[in-house]
Scaffold this motif. Sequence first.
Motif, PDB file in Angstrom:
ATOM      1  N   ILE A 105       0.838  -1.201   0.000  1.00 53.81           N
ATOM      2  CA  ILE A 105       0.000   0.000   0.000  1.00 53.81           C
ATOM      3  C   ILE A 105       0.873   1.251   0.000  1.00 53.81           C
ATOM      4  O   ILE A 105       0.604   2.214  -0.734  1.00 53.81           O
ATOM      5  CB  ILE A 105      -0.969  -0.021   1.203  1.00 53.81           C
ATOM      6  N   ASP A 106       1.927   1.243   0.804  1.00 52.04           N
ATOM      7  CA  ASP A 106       2.857   2.381   0.814  1.00 52.04           C
ATOM      8  C   ASP A 106       3.438   2.617  -0.577  1.00 52.04           C
ATOM      9  O   ASP A 106       3.444   3.740  -1.092  1.00 52.04           O
ATOM     10  CB  ASP A 106       4.008   2.122   1.796  1.00 52.04           C
ATOM     11  N   ALA A 107       3.958   1.548  -1.183  1.00 55.61           N
ATOM     12  CA  ALA A 107       4.567   1.666  -2.510  1.00 55.61           C
ATOM     13  C   ALA A 107       3.552   2.168  -3.529  1.00 55.61           C
ATOM     14  O   ALA A 107       3.883   2.990  -4.401  1.00 55.61           O
ATOM     15  CB  ALA A 107       5.145   0.326  -2.941  1.00 55.61           C
ATOM     16  N   SER A 108       2.320   1.701  -3.405  1.00 54.40           N
ATOM     17  CA  SER A 108       1.286   2.070  -4.382  1.00 54.40           C
ATOM     18  C   SER A 108       0.994   3.567  -4.367  1.00 54.40           C
ATOM     19  O   SER A 108       0.769   4.178  -5.423  1.00 54.40           O
ATOM     20  CB  SER A 108       0.002   1.289  -4.103  1.00 54.40           C
ATOM     21  N   LYS A 109       0.979   4.155  -3.183  1.00 55.71           N
ATOM     22  CA  LYS A 109       0.729   5.600  -3.105  1.00 55.71           C
ATOM     23  C   LYS A 109       1.841   6.384  -3.794  1.00 55.71           C
ATOM     24  O   LYS A 109       1.576   7.368  -4.499  1.00 55.71           O
ATOM     25  CB  LYS A 109       0.606   6.034  -1.636  1.00 55.71           C
ATOM     26  N   VAL A 110       3.075   5.941  -3.582  1.00 54.50           N
ATOM     27  CA  VAL A 110       4.204   6.640  -4.199  1.00 54.50           C
ATOM     28  C   VAL A 110       4.212   6.411  -5.709  1.00 54.50           C
ATOM     29  O   VAL A 110       4.456   7.340  -6.491  1.00 54.50           O
ATOM     30  CB  VAL A 110       5.535   6.208  -3.555  1.00 54.50           C
ATOM     31  N   ILE A 111       3.903   5.193  -6.134  1.00 53.27           N
ATOM     32  CA  ILE A 111       3.776   4.907  -7.569  1.00 53.27           C
ATOM     33  C   ILE A 111       2.706   5.805  -8.183  1.00 53.27           C
ATOM     34  O   ILE A 111       2.888   6.359  -9.277  1.00 53.27           O
ATOM     35  CB  ILE A 111       3.433   3.420  -7.792  1.00 53.27           C
ATOM     36  N   ALA A 112       1.583   5.958  -7.481  1.00 60.58           N
ATOM     37  CA  ALA A 112       0.476   6.783  -7.987  1.00 60.58           C
ATOM     38  C   ALA A 112       0.913   8.222  -8.211  1.00 60.58           C
ATOM     39  O   ALA A 112       0.502   8.866  -9.189  1.00 60.58           O
ATOM     40  CB  ALA A 112      -0.691   6.734  -7.004  1.00 60.58           C
ATOM     41  N   ASP A 118       6.995  14.370 -12.794  1.00 61.07           N
ATOM     42  CA  ASP A 118       8.361  14.191 -13.279  1.00 61.07           C
ATOM     43  C   ASP A 118       9.357  14.241 -12.123  1.00 61.07           C
ATOM     44  O   ASP A 118       9.034  14.657 -11.012  1.00 61.07           O
ATOM     45  CB  ASP A 118       8.713  15.292 -14.290  1.00 61.07           C
ATOM     46  N   GLY A 119      10.586  13.863 -12.436  1.00 61.93           N
ATOM     47  CA  GLY A 119      11.662  13.989 -11.461  1.00 61.93           C
ATOM     48  C   GLY A 119      11.907  12.720 -10.676  1.00 61.93           C
ATOM     49  O   GLY A 119      11.386  11.656 -10.975  1.00 61.93           O
ATOM     50  N   ASP A 120      12.694  12.871  -9.633  1.00 64.34           N
ATOM     51  CA  ASP A 120      13.094  11.775  -8.760  1.00 64.34           C
ATOM     52  C   ASP A 120      12.182  11.767  -7.533  1.00 64.34           C
ATOM     53  O   ASP A 120      11.747  12.826  -7.067  1.00 64.34           O
ATOM     54  CB  ASP A 120      14.557  11.986  -8.340  1.00 64.34           C
ATOM     55  N   ILE A 121      11.911  10.585  -7.011  1.00 65.39           N
ATOM     56  CA  ILE A 121      11.079  10.479  -5.806  1.00 65.39           C
ATOM     57  C   ILE A 121      11.625  11.361  -4.687  1.00 65.39           C
ATOM     58  O   ILE A 121      10.868  12.024  -3.968  1.00 65.39           O
ATOM     59  CB  ILE A 121      11.026   9.010  -5.322  1.00 65.39           C
ATOM     60  N   TRP A 122      12.947  11.381  -4.555  1.00 64.09           N
ATOM     61  CA  TRP A 122      13.554  12.117  -3.437  1.00 64.09           C
ATOM     62  C   TRP A 122      13.400  13.643  -3.592  1.00 64.09           C
ATOM     63  O   TRP A 122      13.605  14.376  -2.650  1.00 64.09           O
ATOM     64  CB  TRP A 122      15.003  11.689  -3.235  1.00 64.09           C
ATOM     65  N   ASP A 123      12.988  14.088  -4.796  1.00 58.84           N
ATOM     66  CA  ASP A 123      12.646  15.508  -4.959  1.00 58.84           C
ATOM     67  C   ASP A 123      11.462  15.871  -4.068  1.00 58.84           C
ATOM     68  O   ASP A 123      11.326  17.013  -3.630  1.00 58.84           O
ATOM     69  CB  ASP A 123      12.268  15.823  -6.415  1.00 58.84           C
ATOM     70  N   TYR A 124      10.595  14.878  -3.806  1.00 59.06           N
ATOM     71  CA  TYR A 124       9.338  15.129  -3.097  1.00 59.06           C
ATOM     72  C   TYR A 124       9.364  14.664  -1.644  1.00 59.06           C
ATOM     73  O   TYR A 124       8.352  14.711  -0.954  1.00 59.06           O
ATOM     74  CB  TYR A 124       8.185  14.433  -3.839  1.00 59.06           C
ATOM     75  N   GLU A 165      20.485   3.670  -1.830  1.00 59.54           N
ATOM     76  CA  GLU A 165      21.746   4.330  -2.200  1.00 59.54           C
ATOM     77  C   GLU A 165      22.258   5.216  -1.064  1.00 59.54           C
ATOM     78  O   GLU A 165      23.469   5.395  -0.903  1.00 59.54           O
ATOM     79  CB  GLU A 165      21.546   5.179  -3.459  1.00 59.54           C
ATOM     80  N   THR A 166      21.326   5.778  -0.288  1.00 54.98           N
ATOM     81  CA  THR A 166      21.712   6.707   0.778  1.00 54.98           C
ATOM     82  C   THR A 166      21.380   6.177   2.174  1.00 54.98           C
ATOM     83  O   THR A 166      21.588   6.880   3.169  1.00 54.98           O
ATOM     84  CB  THR A 166      20.996   8.058   0.589  1.00 54.98           C
ATOM     85  N   ASN A 167      20.835   4.946   2.264  1.00 51.56           N
ATOM     86  CA  ASN A 167      20.406   4.369   3.547  1.00 51.56           C
ATOM     87  C   ASN A 167      19.440   5.300   4.280  1.00 51.56           C
ATOM     88  O   ASN A 167      19.607   5.593   5.456  1.00 51.56           O
ATOM     89  CB  ASN A 167      21.610   4.040   4.437  1.00 51.56           C
ATOM     90  N   GLU A 168      18.423   5.731   3.549  1.00 49.78           N
ATOM     91  CA  GLU A 168      17.382   6.568   4.143  1.00 49.78           C
ATOM     92  C   GLU A 168      16.030   5.877   3.957  1.00 49.78           C
ATOM     93  O   GLU A 168      15.699   5.430   2.854  1.00 49.78           O
ATOM     94  CB  GLU A 168      17.333   7.944   3.468  1.00 49.78           C
ATOM     95  N   LYS A 169      15.272   5.795   5.030  1.00 49.55           N
ATOM     96  CA  LYS A 169      13.921   5.242   4.980  1.00 49.55           C
ATOM     97  C   LYS A 169      12.988   6.312   5.532  1.00 49.55           C
ATOM     98  O   LYS A 169      13.012   6.604   6.729  1.00 49.55           O
ATOM     99  CB  LYS A 169      13.840   3.949   5.810  1.00 49.55           C
ATOM    100  N   ILE A 170      12.205   6.916   4.654  1.00 51.37           N
ATOM    101  CA  ILE A 170      11.462   8.128   5.009  1.00 51.37           C
ATOM    102  C   ILE A 170      10.037   8.052   4.466  1.00 51.37           C
ATOM    103  O   ILE A 170       9.788   7.480   3.402  1.00 51.37           O
ATOM    104  CB  ILE A 170      12.157   9.396   4.438  1.00 51.37           C
ATOM    105  N   GLY A 171       9.125   8.672   5.179  1.00 50.18           N
ATOM    106  CA  GLY A 171       7.743   8.763   4.740  1.00 50.18           C
ATOM    107  C   GLY A 171       7.582   9.748   3.587  1.00 50.18           C
ATOM    108  O   GLY A 171       8.106  10.857   3.622  1.00 50.18           O
ATOM    109  N   PHE A 172       6.874   9.318   2.555  1.00 47.65           N
ATOM    110  CA  PHE A 172       6.553  10.144   1.392  1.00 47.65           C
ATOM    111  C   PHE A 172       5.090  10.537   1.503  1.00 47.65           C
ATOM    112  O   PHE A 172       4.254   9.751   1.921  1.00 47.65           O
ATOM    113  CB  PHE A 172       6.776   9.303   0.131  1.00 47.65           C
TER     114      PHE A 172
END
Length: 395
Positions: A105-112, A118-124, A165-172
């Motif tokens: 479910i977490d992944a699905s929200k970010v995929i959505a 555009d851009g990288d996930i980490w931009d957001y 790549e950066t060893n970060e686990k963060i809420g999107f």
Amino acid sequence: MEELKINFNMYVPTRFIFGCGRLNELHEQKLPGKKAMVVISNGKSTKENGSLKRTIDELTIAGVESVVFDKVQTNPLKSTVIAGAKTARDNGCDFIVALGGGSVIDASKVIAAMATNDGDIWDYISGGTGKGKAIENDPLGVICITTTAGTGSEADPYGVITNDETNEKIGFGGDDRLFPLISIIDPELMKTVPSKLTAYQGFDALFHSTESYISKYASLMSDMYALTAIENAAKYLTRAVKDGSNMEAREHMAFANTLSGIVMTVSVTTAEHSIEHAMSAYHQELPHGAGLIMISKAFYEFFIDRHACDERFIAMAKAMGIKEANKPEDFITALVDLQKACGVDELKMSDYGIAPDEFDKIATNARETNGFLFTANPCEMTNQDVVDVLRNSYR
């Protein structure tokens, strides 16, 4: 802890469809498009237990085409979400169906969100090396069909992602447009979850509420949800762990889980979650619930030793079944007893490769990536305090 405020903000626009057998009602719902990407884990459970076929059949009855994305791992990676967004775009999918547990479910929200932006996930991402940009284009609509009682993600607008790549686990997220449109919570889909995972997930749900209850952001509204969730989890988790086909236990744990998800939209969890996210950011195979269990006793003892919110711990002890509770330590007794009853009281950090020489690094990571949750703690917790919690939890 200062006197509880009545002021609160609450917005949970998700339509909840709760109860045994209610996956069968998916085709009756107003669906947000004509082609769905069904997101599942990289395991076999939804294929073997028939829930994937049932979901696709329901979509077909509703006149919806579907494609399956089956790559999501236990702690979903940034690279996986990027692949999911590309699959959705390449196939012209106009909404997402998340069939699985919290990771799916977490992944699905970010995929959505990334399917339309555009851009990288980490931009957001806000925190760590994230750039904290706002999501510009409306995300695809998300429908959740939860198969576990763990994260409460079917009730909130967040998704936790790991950047390996950066060893970060963060809420999107946090954007109102990322709330699921519909969440089907069918406890029958949880029957086949193994007992060990049932325990890990159940404690995750419990801690969402215990943390939010002692949080500086607690209110009368969040308390109402939190205490009810704590009561249900404490009463029914052991039964669900010992007999996965006990539908009364599964129903009540699913209820506790959804309530705990709502709690997080009204209150805020504490640094217990920050610390665990840092642990599993470095150790991908560590299940989130297991990590929380490992540090929970020492984490709560830290606040009890400082008398940060004695009455709140007593109230939680009562909710967990110690009706005569009159001291905050009674909460620890109830917590440890529940962990013993569920067979998870002997979990070891060392079994997942965590070593004491990492504690400073984990403490620093916790604050840098999820520092906001430290503001919810009922009293100050320094980096050294976090190291001490980890050290006191280690075996």
